[in-house]
Design a protein around this motif. Structure first.
Motif, short mmCIF file in Angstrom:
data_model
loop_
_atom_site.label_atom_id
_atom_site.label_comp_id
_atom_site.label_asym_id
_atom_site.label_seq_id
_atom_site.Cartn_x
_atom_site.Cartn_y
_atom_site.Cartn_z
N ALA A 87 -0.31 65.76 32.86
CA ALA A 87 0.83 65.24 32.52
C ALA A 87 1.14 63.50 32.56
CB ALA A 87 1.58 65.49 34.14
N VAL A 88 -0.07 63.21 32.61
CA VAL A 88 0.08 61.23 32.58
C VAL A 88 -0.41 60.70 31.46
CG1 VAL A 88 -1.69 58.88 33.64
CG2 VAL A 88 -0.38 60.41 35.36
N GLN A 89 -1.64 61.78 31.02
CA GLN A 89 -1.90 61.33 29.64
C GLN A 89 -0.69 61.68 27.94
OE1 GLN A 89 -6.16 62.21 28.07
NE2 GLN A 89 -6.83 61.54 30.61
N ALA A 90 -0.28 62.56 28.32
CA ALA A 90 0.60 63.53 28.32
C ALA A 90 2.16 62.52 27.87
CB ALA A 90 1.50 64.52 28.06
N THR A 91 1.98 61.34 28.43
CA THR A 91 3.76 60.75 28.09
C THR A 91 2.86 58.86 28.58
OG1 THR A 91 3.60 60.27 31.00
CG2 THR A 91 5.00 61.93 29.44
N ASN A 92 1.39 59.26 27.89
CA ASN A 92 1.15 57.45 28.09
C ASN A 92 1.00 56.76 26.69
OD1 ASN A 92 -0.27 57.17 30.18
ND2 ASN A 92 -1.52 57.19 30.05
N GLU A 93 1.76 57.39 25.70
CA GLU A 93 2.83 57.16 24.50
C GLU A 93 4.00 56.90 24.63
OE1 GLU A 93 -0.46 56.37 21.13
OE2 GLU A 93 -0.20 58.05 20.98
N ARG A 94 4.90 56.28 24.38
CA ARG A 94 6.08 56.40 24.42
C ARG A 94 6.80 55.77 22.94
NH1 ARG A 94 8.19 57.29 30.19
NH2 ARG A 94 6.79 57.77 31.27
N LEU A 95 8.19 56.96 22.28
CA LEU A 95 8.08 56.37 21.62
C LEU A 95 9.10 55.71 21.93
CD1 LEU A 95 8.44 56.69 17.75
CD2 LEU A 95 10.19 58.22 18.74
N LYS A 96 9.27 54.00 20.98
CA LYS A 96 9.85 53.41 21.09
C LYS A 96 11.17 53.19 20.12
CE LYS A 96 8.61 48.76 21.00
NZ LYS A 96 7.60 47.35 21.17
N MET A 97 11.20 53.57 18.65
CA MET A 97 12.17 53.25 17.87
C MET A 97 11.27 54.03 16.38
SD MET A 97 13.86 49.81 16.18
CE MET A 97 11.87 49.68 15.30
N ILE A 98 12.23 54.57 15.87
CA ILE A 98 11.87 55.51 14.78
C ILE A 98 12.52 54.06 13.69
CG2 ILE A 98 12.12 57.06 12.85
CD1 ILE A 98 11.80 59.07 15.83
N LYS A 99 11.86 53.52 12.31
CA LYS A 99 12.97 52.63 11.19
C LYS A 99 12.43 53.21 10.15
CE LYS A 99 11.87 48.65 9.44
NZ LYS A 99 12.06 46.91 9.16
N PHE A 109 6.92 53.57 16.32
CA PHE A 109 6.80 52.42 17.00
C PHE A 109 6.52 52.96 18.43
CE2 PHE A 109 8.93 50.51 13.57
CZ PHE A 109 8.53 49.40 13.31
N TRP A 110 5.25 52.65 19.46
CA TRP A 110 5.24 52.79 19.80
C TRP A 110 4.77 52.53 20.91
CZ3 TRP A 110 5.01 59.27 20.75
CH2 TRP A 110 5.16 59.43 19.60
#
Length: 283
Positions: A204-216, A226-227
């Motif tokens: 669970a931790v690894q699955a969410t360790n990259e979080r999407l900030k924005m799509i341009k 942008f992650w």
């Protein structure tokens, strides 16, 4: 917390009824570990993570290329034996082939069917804004932000030739995260096999360790992601590959192809085969 709420009732390493396509993916971080996931998909893109495992590794990056390749090849053989022993009817195995691992993974992919009974393919993720399915020298067989590469004759010979796949890594990381955070059992959602929260915590931790900030959206229409990234995220990368493999098989959650589209796809694949025996598209 959100992810562990997606623990389902299906037992570990058992393919549920209706989940007809099973694939595996391995993310390589050879100085630390090989991270492998096995996932089953329904035609509507609903998925179950059947099992996963980390194979500890400690390959010295200072080794010469020959010895380095031998060590990595041995680790892949170990993972292949584990996958074979699961007896889950795995149809495809994607292996991260980035950087120095490229030649070794491509060589292993040639031999994987003989070694462990599972067709493997080297995979390389590309950022969404640079992914291009129409680069010269690739097979014209792109589907759902994936493209098989190499030479048509190589692909037609099921066990020979260099075969590899490029895929839009941004697109499939987002796709998996949306699926694992969707309500349990909903269309297109992904659930974990049964178990306790503690058992699934690292996944669970690894699955969410990259979080999407924005799509341009860029001027030419391409998308730039942008992650915010934290280590490790190997399970996320492996699951993105599983989703890309499913996408390469036409499993996307969209409406089924109509007769005309299905006919065009069939003719295109037959042309690539050039009269050879039918093949699994992935290999």
């Amino acid at each position: 917390g959100d992810v562990v709420q997606r623990i389902g009732a299906f037992p570990r390493a058992v393919v549920p009824d209706g989940y007809g396509f099973v694939c595996a993916a391995t993310d390589l971080n050879v100085s630390h570990a090989l991270t492998t996931t096995v996932t089953a998909f329904r035609p509507d893109n609903g998925a179950v993570v059947l099992t996963y495992r980390i194979f500890k590794a400690n390959v010295d990056m200072k080794l010469n290329d020959t010895e380095y390749g031998r060590r990595v090849y041995g680790l892949l053989e170990k993972a292949g034996k584990w996958l074979k022993a699961l007896n889950l009817g795995i149809s495809a195995w994607g292996i991260d082939a980035g950087g120095r691992n490229w030649d070794t993974v491509c060589e292993f992919a040639k031999n994987s069917a003989a070694l462990c009974g599972i067709p493997a393919c080297a995979m390389a993720g590309k950022a969404s804004h640079v992914f291009n399915p129409a680069v010269r020298s690739r097979l014209r067989d792109s589907l759902n932000r994936t493209v098989l590469c190499g030479d048509a004759q190589e692909h037609a010979r099921a066990g020979a030739g260099q075969k590899y796949m490029f895929f839009d890594s941004d697109f499939y990381r987002e796709k998996f995260q949306k699926a694992i955070l969707s309500p349990l059992g909903s269309t297109g959602s992904c659930q974990l096999h049964s178990g306790t929260a503690d058992e699934h915590r690292e996944f669970a931790v690894q699955a969410t360790n990259e979080r999407l900030k924005m799509i341009k959206k860029m001027p030419d229409g391409r998308l730039m992601y942008f992650w915010t990234s934290r280590e490790p995220h190997d399970y996320l990368d492996a699951m993105a590959m599983c989703y890309a493999i499913a996408g390469s098989q036409g499993i996307s959650g969209r409406a089924a192809a109509g007769p005309d589209q299905a006919k065009r796809l069939a003719l295109r694949r037959l042309a690539a085969m050039r009269g050879s025996k039918p093949r699994i598209r992935f290999v």
